[in-house]
Design a protein around this motif. Structure first.
Motif, PDB file in Angstrom:
ATOM      1  N   ASP A 262       1.074  -1.252   0.032  1.00 38.76           N
ATOM      2  CA  ASP A 262       0.246  -0.234   0.011  1.00 38.76           C
ATOM      3  C   ASP A 262       1.604   0.935   0.051  1.00 38.76           C
ATOM      4  O   ASP A 262       1.311   1.710   1.072  1.00 38.76           O
ATOM      5  N   TRP A 263       1.115   2.085  -1.226  1.00 34.47           N
ATOM      6  CA  TRP A 263       2.451   3.385  -1.395  1.00 34.47           C
ATOM      7  C   TRP A 263       1.838   4.063  -0.658  1.00 34.47           C
ATOM      8  O   TRP A 263       2.363   4.870  -0.669  1.00 34.47           O
ATOM      9  N   ALA A 264       0.251   4.289  -1.370  1.00 38.51           N
ATOM     10  CA  ALA A 264      -0.382   5.184  -1.181  1.00 38.51           C
ATOM     11  C   ALA A 264      -0.247   5.526   0.282  1.00 38.51           C
ATOM     12  O   ALA A 264       0.298   7.397   0.960  1.00 38.51           O
ATOM     13  N   HIS A 265      -0.996   4.833   1.479  1.00 38.09           N
ATOM     14  CA  HIS A 265      -0.613   5.674   2.135  1.00 38.09           C
ATOM     15  C   HIS A 265       0.141   5.380   3.927  1.00 38.09           C
ATOM     16  O   HIS A 265       0.416   5.777   4.552  1.00 38.09           O
ATOM     17  N   ALA A 266       1.669   4.813   3.288  1.00 39.41           N
ATOM     18  CA  ALA A 266       2.945   4.067   4.009  1.00 39.41           C
ATOM     19  C   ALA A 266       2.945   5.605   4.841  1.00 39.41           C
ATOM     20  O   ALA A 266       3.900   6.639   3.927  1.00 39.41           O
ATOM     21  N   PRO A 267       3.256   6.008   5.401  1.00 42.14           N
ATOM     22  CA  PRO A 267       4.550   7.332   6.064  1.00 42.14           C
ATOM     23  C   PRO A 267       5.511   7.204   5.907  1.00 42.14           C
ATOM     24  O   PRO A 267       6.178   6.166   5.446  1.00 42.14           O
ATOM     25  N   ALA A 271       5.902   0.950   2.531  1.00 44.05           N
ATOM     26  CA  ALA A 271       5.272   0.059   2.871  1.00 44.05           C
ATOM     27  C   ALA A 271       5.610  -1.506   2.659  1.00 44.05           C
ATOM     28  O   ALA A 271       6.580  -1.330   2.328  1.00 44.05           O
ATOM     29  N   GLN A 335       5.958   8.812  -7.341  1.00 42.90           N
ATOM     30  CA  GLN A 335       6.197   8.651  -6.454  1.00 42.90           C
ATOM     31  C   GLN A 335       7.496   9.904  -5.374  1.00 42.90           C
ATOM     32  O   GLN A 335       7.341  10.638  -5.246  1.00 42.90           O
TER      33      GLN A 335
END
Lengths: 355, 374, 288
Positions: A262-267, A271, A335
């Motif tokens: 989950d790349w979008a939500h990893a701080p 991920a 990203q």
């Protein structure tokens, strides 16, 4: 004696003068070289990329594998241009040291063994069992727990010699995170981290050292990045993944696990791909990260690092494939490029692709 | 000899004084270098002592996850490997020295002597590689399993050697009288009983630590090939040339007159050696041995390859362990300034310096005493 | 004298002689064992190292796979040379001070003792020290830092050998020089040092031989590199580090390279030792 003495003195003086000039000259020499240090996990692919990049007219990149922990320390100390770590750095530490973290490539940790007379690639092991080996609870290769997983295999009656990393290692961090998530005793006794208090076994420096130690020690079991095992034809046992399937390590198995990230939500883009769900997933997959200063004193060098990785994202596929690493998905690469804008010097972004 | 100053112009004194000032400055730099190194180690190392107190020195823990450090394992590893190396290298080194000074044909003495000294110059990394690639597989496949299964034999040999030593001691204390013989025979019976017990109860030692048979304590362990024993052997081979060369030099300084006097009285070679030469140069010989010890203590590369890098206290000769130098080499690059981990490492470095310092002071004391006595 | 007395004497003598012979035999065996062990190491070095020797070792730089050791050898030459350049004046000056100026004074005794401590200091601690004072403030690993570390290791060796050699110069030289009206500094600089120069040179060569094989201090200071050495303020390759990294490697061709490197460095060091002895012989024979 007077003439001999002054001749000798003149000769010495000439040598000293020449040496001084050479030294001065060397010190002033233009340095196009960027230096990076850290994880040995991605060392094969980084050095291959560096060779190709320099061959195509790019800057010289000197990457030294000294271990993830050392890589993080050296970039904190600002003695290198970038640091490399398999273990994502804690957000507080990134913030307090003004560091930007981004993933570069994905690889997998596999287990390798030195069992004479046994086909290591067909050997079946599970995470909890390996955890017990490293705890010293399972001590002989002909233990019934191993035999139960491998019916029909003649296991020799030799002692298990676990091999681990002597230096602070992101590979260790990945491996211990996996073991801790599947073996409770391991989690409470040893825990997860780049450098842990091992209960049993011997230590070797670097992925290369562990691979070497496994090859040289009868009855050894150790964890290494996949490239090291496959390049040396070392046996890699199958592991049981979360879905209960025994999987062989392969690029497909790694890619299957990587696809679930989950790349979008990893701080800080950290991920996790460890112990992922999926019948064909390899349980120990991880990205490896690059650390750049957000406030570089020499913006030109940070720019060169970003240019190198930009090149690698566009041209590095073949080298990565050849060495069994997995490139980041396209969207993730973009990203990353966006994140590079956080590196600032003189009030504006260093990376040229920022708006 | 005193420098006779010749009265002259001021320029004379100034040039002389300037020259000597430069020399003096260099000497001061030597002092400052050591001072700076110790200061550097001490200032950062105090973090560890502040946190753990003096107990840091004898605590056995090394847990980076929980940030708990203790120096016992590396200190024991350093001392144990060095002691083992000394134990193995000293008799062989002395034997070589005796051979070179007494029994060797005169024509071979110079070339062999040079050969020994050259071997002292081999870089330590070569020894490390040899230990890891050549010695360790042999240890793992042959030597370690043999010793583990025949530990009773090793212990028996140790008992015999100890008996010999104590018998000589008893004879010298009690004299060759009835009581002396009685004591020696009693000791002999006790030793024979012990060996008999070992022989009757010998078993194949399990390769893993066993609580059943405490007699086998120090020789159990999986034959991984690296560990305390292998590191000790590699270190022994490393310090062997320097012990041999220094002992040979010491033996050579014995005045020939003393030796000739002994031979004239009808003494054999061995009696001259033990009765005349060694008492004369005993201090210097010990000094030579301690110098070798000093090198073994600080050795990094050779040890890192073969010691197994386990930051745990060894309970067997075949256990992997760590030495102070190896733990510093492995761990220093990953420690940040002003952290407890770096403090622990630098404190360890400080301890190593102190140990080397003590050994060196002892060696110089013994060498000087030896020289004065002779 | 009765026959029993003679018989006792003979038996006693036989025992003593036998004991001496046994001990001499044991010592010879010990010597044999020692020589065999050391010969074994050299043999292993030759056997494994020659297989890795090829022209490419001397012409190609280090690579991720394959390659050679050329940049490492140049790096070692540079760092050893610079280290010697820095360490020799300091060491010589300190040695001359101890032999001529300070002599047996308290300050000189302290300096002598400190020098001996530095001489046997674990080299890894010196590397650690140079990291703190050079690498960290400079914010770069560098060949310069490596050279400084090597200089700190060479300095005590040169100081010790210089002092020892200068003490061997007969006092008649000093007395003659002063009788001719020379200043103390002239005596030292133009009479004693040239007389001792052969020995001093030997000491310098021995120091070079010692520091060229050091690994641990370079690990923390010059880091290592795959590139040709072009700058002193950048990480620099060196042969001992190359050997260390390649030896730990699982790739067989790199391990072979490590052995070849070990062979090269051992024989270079041995050659230096032999040359230094020969030069001492030649100089001392020709000088006086």
């Amino acid at each position: 004696m007077n003439s001999k003495f002054s001749l000798r003195r003149a000769a010495l003086g000439a040598i000293a003068a020449a040496a001084t000039l050479a030294t001065f000259g060397l010190a002033q020499a233009q340095a196009d070289e960027i230096t990076g240090a850290g994880a040995t996990f991605p060392q094969p692919v980084y050095t291959r990329w560096a060779e190709q990049y320099a061959g195509q007219g790019g800057d010289t990149l000197n990457y030294q594998g000294i271990g993830s922990g050392a890589g993080v320390t050296q970039i904190i100390n600002r003695t290198v241009d970038f640091g490399a770590s398999d273990a994502p750095v804690a957000p507080e530490r990134l913030a307090s040291n003004n560091l930007l973290q981004f993933p570069a490539v994905i690889g997998a940790v596999v287990v390798s063994v030195n069992l004479p007379g046994v086909d290591g690639n067909a050997l079946k092991l599970t995470g909890p069992l390996i955890g017990d080996m490293y705890l010293g609870r399972v001590r002989m290769w002909n233990d019934h727990r191993i035999a139960a997983l491998n019916p029909g295999v003649q296991l020799p009656a030799i002692a298990i010699a676990p091999v681990y990393r002597a230096d602070s290692s992101g590979t260790t961090s990945i491996f211990t995170t996996y073991l801790g998530s599947v073996n409770l005793a391991f989690n409470t006794t040893i825990g997860a981290g780049s450098s842990v208090s091992w209960r049993a076994g011997i230590g070797a420096p670097g992925n290369a050292g562990v691979a070497g130690a496994i090859r040289n020690t009868r009855g050894a079991i150790g964890y290494v990045e996949y490239a090291y095992a496959v390049e040396n034809n070392m046996p890699t046992p199958q592991l049981q993944n979360r879905a209960g399937q025994f999987v062989r390590p392969s690029t497909q198995a790694f890619a299957a696990a990587a696809a679930t990230a989950d790349w979008a939500h990893a701080p800080n883009m950290a991920a996790s791909m460890i112990n992922t769900a999926g019948a064909a997933n390899w349980p120990i997959v991880s990205a490896t990260y690059i650390l750049l200063p957000k406030n570089p004193t020499d913006a030109g060098r940070s720019l060169k690092v970003m240019q190198f990785y930009d090149w690698a994202f566009r041209n590095g596929q073949s080298a990565a494939d050849g060495l069994h690493y997995i490139m980041l998905p396209d969207a993730v690469r973009n990203q990353v490029r966006q994140r590079w804008c956080q590196v600032q010097a003189g009030g504006h972004a260093v990376w040229t692709g920022c708006h | 000899m005193t420098a006779v100053p010749i009265a002259g112009s001021r320029r004379f004194h100034l040039g002389d004084a300037a020259f000597k000032a430069v020399l003096w400055l260099a000497a001061v730099i030597v002092l400052v270098t050591l001072g700076a190194i110790l200061l550097n180690l001490g200032i950062a190392g105090r973090l560890a002592f502040q946190r753990f107190g003096i107990a840091f020195l004898w605590t056995d823990q090394w847990d980076p996850v929980r940030d708990l450090y203790g120096a016992l394992a590396p200190i024991v590893g350093t001392l144990a490997t060095s002691a083992l190396a000394l134990f193995l290298a000293w008799p062989i080194g002395f034997g070589i020295a005796y051979f070179l000074t007494e029994t060797c044909p005169k024509s071979l003495r110079a070339p062999l002597g040079v050969a020994i000294e050259l071997l002292a110059a081999i870089p330590s990394i070569v020894y490390g590689m040899w230990g890891f690639f050549v010695l360790s597989p042999v240890m793992s496949a042959a030597i370690q399993p043999w010793i583990t299964t025949n530990a009773w034999l090793v212990w028996s040999i140790v008992i015999v050697l100890l008996y010999g030593m104590f018998a000589a001691l008893l004879f010298s204390l009690l004299g060759r009288a009835l009581i002396g013989y009685a004591a020696v025979i009693a000791l002999g019976l006790a030793s024979a009983t012990a060996i008999g017990y070992l022989f009757i109860n010998k078993t194949d030692l399990p390769p893993l630590p066993s609580e059943d048979n405490p007699l086998w304590w120090w020789f159990q362990g999986a034959p991984v090939g690296v560990g305390l024993f292998t590191a000790g052997i590699v270190l022994a081979i490393m310090i062997l040339p320097s012990i041999a060369a220094t002992s040979r030099d010491v033996l050579n300084t014995t005045p020939q007159l003393l030796k000739d006097g002994g031979y004239a009285m009808g003494a054999t070679r061995w009696e001259v050696l033990t009765g005349i030469v060694i008492p004369a140069v005993r201090g210097s010989l010990f000094g030579a041995v301690f110098l070798g010890l000093g090198r073994a203590l600080g050795e990094t590369m050779a040890v890192t390859f073969v010691i197994g890098n386990a930051n745990r206290l060894p309970t067997s000769f075949f256990d992997p362990t760590a030495s102070i130098a190896s733990i510093i080499a492995n761990t220093f690059p990953e420690t940040e300034p002003d952290t407890l981990k770096q403090g622990a490492l630098l404190a360890l470095g400080f301890v190593l310096f102190m140990i080397s310092f003590a050994v060196l002071a002892l060696a110089r004391l013994l060498l000087r005493q030896g020289r004065m006595a002779a | 004298m009765s026959t029993t007395f003679v018989a006792l004497n003979r038996a006693n003598y036989a025992r003593r002689k036998g004991g001496s012979w046994i001990m001499a035999f044991l010592c010879t065996m010990a010597a044999l064992l020692g020589i065999v062990l050391l010969g074994l190491i050299l043999y292993t070095l030759l056997e494994k190292g020659i297989g890795g020797l090829a022209l490419s070792v001397f012409t190609e730089p280090m690579r991720a796979r394959g390659g050679g050791l050329a940049n490492a050898m140049i790096g070692t030459l540079i760092q050893t040379g610079l280290g010697t350049l820095i360490g020799t004046p300091l060491g010589m000056a300190a040695g001359i001070y101890l032999a001529e100026v300070g002599r047996n004074g308290r300050f000189a005794s302290v300096v002598r003792f400190v020098n001996d401590i530095l001489l046997s200091a674990p080299s890894v601690l010196v590397g650690l020290f140079v990291y703190q004072i050079v690498v960290f403030p400079m914010h770069a690993f560098s060949g310069l830092a490596g050279s400084i570390a090597l200089a700190l290791l060479a300095m005590p060796v040169i100081a010790r050998t210089t002092e020892d050699i200068m003490k061997l110069v007969p006092d008649s030289y000093r007395e003659g020089s002063i009788a001719l009206g020379a200043r103390h500094s002239t005596t030292i600089g133009r009479v004693i040092v040239p007389a001792a120069f052969g020995g001093i040179l030997t000491g310098i060569l021995l120091a070079i031989a010692r520091i060229s094989g050091e690994t641990a201090p370079l690990l923390f200071t010059s880091l290592g590199s795959y590139a040709w050495p072009t700058s002193l303020t950048q990480p620099m390759a060196s042969l001992p580090i190359a050997i260390y990294k390649d030896a730990a490697s699982p790739y067989p061709e790199l391990t072979k390279l490590a052995w070849a490197g070990a062979l090269i460095i051992t024989f270079a060091v041995l050659l230096f030792n032999v040359v230094s002895r020969l030069s001492h012989h030649l100089v001392s024979r020709g000088g006086k």
